[in-house]
Design a protein around this motif. Structure first.
Motif, PDB file in Angstrom:
ATOM      1  N   ALA A 175     -49.889 -62.527 -88.016  1.00 42.88           N
ATOM      2  CA  ALA A 175     -50.057 -62.552 -86.401  1.00 42.88           C
ATOM      3  C   ALA A 175     -51.675 -62.249 -86.693  1.00 42.88           C
ATOM      4  CB  ALA A 175     -49.330 -61.553 -85.230  1.00 42.88           C
ATOM      5  N   ALA A 176     -51.867 -62.035 -86.718  1.00 46.46           N
ATOM      6  CA  ALA A 176     -53.693 -61.351 -86.739  1.00 46.46           C
ATOM      7  C   ALA A 176     -54.634 -62.364 -87.223  1.00 46.46           C
ATOM      8  CB  ALA A 176     -53.834 -60.544 -87.430  1.00 46.46           C
ATOM      9  N   ILE A 177     -54.072 -63.022 -88.696  1.00 51.15           N
ATOM     10  CA  ILE A 177     -54.940 -63.981 -88.123  1.00 51.15           C
ATOM     11  C   ILE A 177     -54.948 -64.949 -87.786  1.00 51.15           C
ATOM     12  CG2 ILE A 177     -55.001 -66.240 -90.411  1.00 51.15           C
ATOM     13  CD1 ILE A 177     -53.947 -64.256 -92.270  1.00 51.15           C
ATOM     14  N   ARG A 178     -53.520 -65.742 -86.967  1.00 54.86           N
ATOM     15  CA  ARG A 178     -53.304 -66.634 -85.880  1.00 54.86           C
ATOM     16  C   ARG A 178     -54.253 -66.347 -85.018  1.00 54.86           C
ATOM     17  NH1 ARG A 178     -49.603 -70.279 -87.185  1.00 54.86           N
ATOM     18  NH2 ARG A 178     -48.308 -70.121 -89.267  1.00 54.86           N
ATOM     19  N   ASN A 179     -53.760 -65.728 -84.278  1.00 56.83           N
ATOM     20  CA  ASN A 179     -55.095 -65.004 -83.377  1.00 56.83           C
ATOM     21  C   ASN A 179     -56.760 -64.904 -83.311  1.00 56.83           C
ATOM     22  OD1 ASN A 179     -55.144 -63.159 -80.748  1.00 56.83           O
ATOM     23  ND2 ASN A 179     -56.715 -61.598 -82.207  1.00 56.83           N
ATOM     24  N   ASN A 180     -57.515 -64.663 -84.773  1.00 57.11           N
ATOM     25  CA  ASN A 180     -58.460 -64.843 -84.617  1.00 57.11           C
ATOM     26  C   ASN A 180     -59.632 -66.239 -85.128  1.00 57.11           C
ATOM     27  OD1 ASN A 180     -58.491 -62.729 -85.391  1.00 57.11           O
ATOM     28  ND2 ASN A 180     -59.315 -62.484 -87.782  1.00 57.11           N
ATOM     29  N   LEU A 181     -57.742 -67.002 -86.058  1.00 55.82           N
ATOM     30  CA  LEU A 181     -57.856 -69.092 -86.004  1.00 55.82           C
ATOM     31  C   LEU A 181     -57.818 -69.327 -84.135  1.00 55.82           C
ATOM     32  CD1 LEU A 181     -57.765 -71.273 -86.703  1.00 55.82           C
ATOM     33  CD2 LEU A 181     -55.039 -71.044 -86.744  1.00 55.82           C
ATOM     34  N   SER A 182     -57.104 -68.566 -83.310  1.00 53.61           N
ATOM     35  CA  SER A 182     -57.281 -69.004 -81.351  1.00 53.61           C
ATOM     36  C   SER A 182     -58.531 -68.550 -80.876  1.00 53.61           C
ATOM     37  CB  SER A 182     -55.601 -68.091 -81.393  1.00 53.61           C
ATOM     38  OG  SER A 182     -56.261 -68.693 -79.768  1.00 53.61           O
ATOM     39  N   ALA A 183     -59.291 -67.560 -81.754  1.00 55.58           N
ATOM     40  CA  ALA A 183     -60.938 -67.157 -81.021  1.00 55.58           C
ATOM     41  C   ALA A 183     -62.022 -68.021 -81.727  1.00 55.58           C
ATOM     42  CB  ALA A 183     -61.307 -66.044 -82.066  1.00 55.58           C
ATOM     43  N   ALA A 184     -61.489 -68.710 -82.747  1.00 51.03           N
ATOM     44  CA  ALA A 184     -62.434 -70.025 -83.407  1.00 51.03           C
ATOM     45  C   ALA A 184     -62.328 -70.911 -82.544  1.00 51.03           C
ATOM     46  CB  ALA A 184     -61.983 -70.254 -85.133  1.00 51.03           C
ATOM     47  N   ALA A 196     -51.568 -71.885 -80.903  1.00 47.96           N
ATOM     48  CA  ALA A 196     -52.037 -70.618 -82.322  1.00 47.96           C
ATOM     49  C   ALA A 196     -51.710 -69.386 -82.029  1.00 47.96           C
ATOM     50  CB  ALA A 196     -53.578 -70.789 -82.785  1.00 47.96           C
ATOM     51  N   ILE A 197     -52.341 -69.487 -80.406  1.00 47.23           N
ATOM     52  CA  ILE A 197     -52.201 -67.018 -79.731  1.00 47.23           C
ATOM     53  C   ILE A 197     -50.574 -67.362 -79.954  1.00 47.23           C
ATOM     54  CG2 ILE A 197     -52.290 -68.127 -77.696  1.00 47.23           C
ATOM     55  CD1 ILE A 197     -53.825 -65.303 -80.042  1.00 47.23           C
ATOM     56  N   GLU A 198     -49.832 -68.432 -79.546  1.00 45.12           N
ATOM     57  CA  GLU A 198     -48.548 -68.414 -79.433  1.00 45.12           C
ATOM     58  C   GLU A 198     -47.509 -68.692 -80.105  1.00 45.12           C
ATOM     59  OE1 GLU A 198     -48.045 -72.316 -76.664  1.00 45.12           O
ATOM     60  OE2 GLU A 198     -48.311 -71.313 -74.887  1.00 45.12           O
TER      61      GLU A 198
END
Length: 521
Positions: free
Chosen positions: A367-376, A389-391
């Protein structure tokens, strides 16, 4: 006829020229002309057996009583050539002019069938005709398919008692005459005899396969291959035996050999495709899905088949899943994530997105990687992608407070303030002291309360339309209770205020206000 006349004209000393011309006139029932040609040839070659035999046959047919009608005559109609061309087993025979001449002769005189039954090509045609007429004759079937279908077939009903034999034999109950080979060289006679023997060996192999005597079946097919190396069916049947025995390397070798023989000898495309399909199945059984897919694609290029296409699609899906699983690695995912973090700090947003996407493929449940992807993705203004991505991150970890805060931030950017408030509140329900959720909720509340005062009429209208597009808002507005309360705000404010004491009603009204659908003074 023309070829025979040309032959005699070029070389009057060639005995076979007279034999062929006489045979052609005989076939056309020009008996007297045929006798004249044979007698002319015998003057030049008085000891030639072919000329003597041909002359005797012509005189016998000329002096014979008129033939009785052949009950099989109706089978050799004008559409016979079309039927032969449409059948995969017989269409290749049309390349042989001698075969075509025999078929044309049968169409003119079906009684000639008795003289041609020694030709296996004519028997192929005869069986095809009888099979199409519903008389129970079928073409060759792949041994593996026969084995699969025979078990499911219902038992045949008991045969009726044999009828009393009559003195007059059936038209088919005739002794098979020997084929006239007077015009054939010894090599041609041997090739023809070998082909007949190879068919016998193949039939024996088929019977042994049905009895699950696989070693005997392979020996019989090898015998057929040795006798006639131009028929790919023998190799294909041998491959079927290997496949049943789970000897997949031998099956692949036999299939490839069958395809090569088929190409060299112009075998039907369907037969070549069938061999390639079995080869693909063997590769799949070995675990080489990539080669299996390539082989099935080659089979489809030879001859398209729906069943093969379904098998191909299933293998491609299987390979895609296997490749995705093989690509996963927590260690490599962490390395990609760190590279993405470095790019993010250096404000290389595009490179960061690529590294985070690679990390997601390496660790799809992180989940943490997807959170970073969402920010980018937010940095490159791809808000829809960031929200997706965050969902997914929240689906993987519903208690990930940082992801709830990120989701609220994205929804603010997308002007979905009512959803942002919900996201921040869900984050605070998990961690009441989370600073990001607290600050986000405060900001969005200020935007709701004060934002409309600083908006133009056009901006308010745009905001309301955006909110109305949300299915959740549409659902609230379709609630008859909420509609009555909204009307009471104008007609009966005391009743509306009393209804607002209900937490559920109050939450829905606040959501309408946050979405900009309901304006406050």
């Amino acid at each position: 006829m023309k070829d025979a006349e040309s032959c005699i004209g070029l070389n009057p000393g060639f005995a076979k020229g007279y034999s062929r011309k006489g045979a052609a006139l005989h076939a056309l029932k020009r008996y007297n002309d045929s006798i004249a040609v044979y007698e002319e040839g015998l003057k030049a070659f008085p000891e030639d057996k072919g000329l003597k035999s041909g002359l005797a046959e012509v005189k016998r047919d000329r002096d014979a009583p008129p033939p009785r009608a052949n009950p099989m005559g109706s089978l050799f109609g004008p559409d016979l050539m079309a039927k032969i061309a449409m059948d995969p087993k017989t269409r290749g025979h049309l390349k042989d002019e001698d075969f075509v001449s025999k078929i044309q002769l049968l169409q003119r005189d079906p009684n000639q069938l008795q003289n041609m039954m020694g030709d296996p090509r004519i028997m192929d045609v005869f069986q095809m005709i009888l099979g199409g007429a519903g008389m129970g004759f079928g073409g060759d079937q792949d041994e593996e398919e026969k084995s699969n279908t025979s078990a499911a077939a219902p038992p045949a009903p008991p045969a009726p008692p044999a009828a009393a034999k009559t003195e007059q034999a059936s038209p088919m109950e005739v002794e098979e005459p020997e084929e006239d080979v007077s015009d054939m060289t010894p090599e041609e006679i041997k090739i023809q005899d070998d082909k007949k023997a190879s068919v016998v060996a193949k039939t024996r192999g088929n019977e042994l396969y049905k009895k699950k005597d696989f070693e005997g079946a392979i020996a019989a097919y090898d015998e057929a291959i040795a006798l006639d190396g131009t028929n790919m069916t023998f190799l294909s049947n041998k491959a079927a035996v290997y496949f049943t025995q789970k000897m997949y390397d031998e099956c692949i070798e036999a299939c490839n050999a069958a395809v090569e023989v088929g190409k060299e000898n112009y075998a039907p495309f369907e037969d070549r495709a069938k061999a390639l399909t079995r080869c693909g199945k063997a590769y799949h059984k070995k675990g080489d899905t990539a080669q299996a897919i390539a082989t099935l694609k080659s089979a489809q290029l030879e001859h398209f088949d729906k069943a093969t296409q379904r098998l191909l699609k299933n293998m491609e899906l299987e390979k895609k899943k296997a490749d995705a699983i093989a690509y996963q690695s927590d260690e490599l995912a962490e390395e990609a994530k760190q590279r993405g973090n470095d790019h993010f700090r250096n404000k290389k947003w595009g490179d960061a997105v690529l590294e985070y996407e690679d990390a997601v493929k390496r660790a799809p449940k992180n989940a943490a990687i997807r959170n970073n992807l969402s920010a980018a993705l937010c940095k490159v203004m791809d808000f829809n992608g960031a929200k997706r991505a965050i969902e997914v991150a929240l689906d993987l970890d519903p208690k990930y407070t940082k992801a709830w805060a990120r989701k609220g931030d994205i929804e603010v950017l997308m002007k979905e303030n009512h959803k942002a408030m919900d996201s921040y509140k869900k984050g605070l329900a998990i961690d009441p002291n989370n600073a990001a959720c607290k600050e986000g909720l405060r900001k969005v509340a200020n935007m709701v309360n004060m934002g409309s005062a600083n908006m133009t009429e056009e901006e308010r209208k745009e905001r309301a339309e955006h909110g109305m597009a949300d299915p959740e808002i549409q659902g609230i507005l379709s609630d008859p209770v909420i509609r009555q309360i909204l009307q009471d705000f104008n007609d009966n404010p005391d009743s509306a205020q009393a209804a607002m004491r209900n937490p559920t009603v109050r939450a829905k009204i606040e959501k309408l206000i946050a979405a900009g659908v309901l304006q406050t003074a």
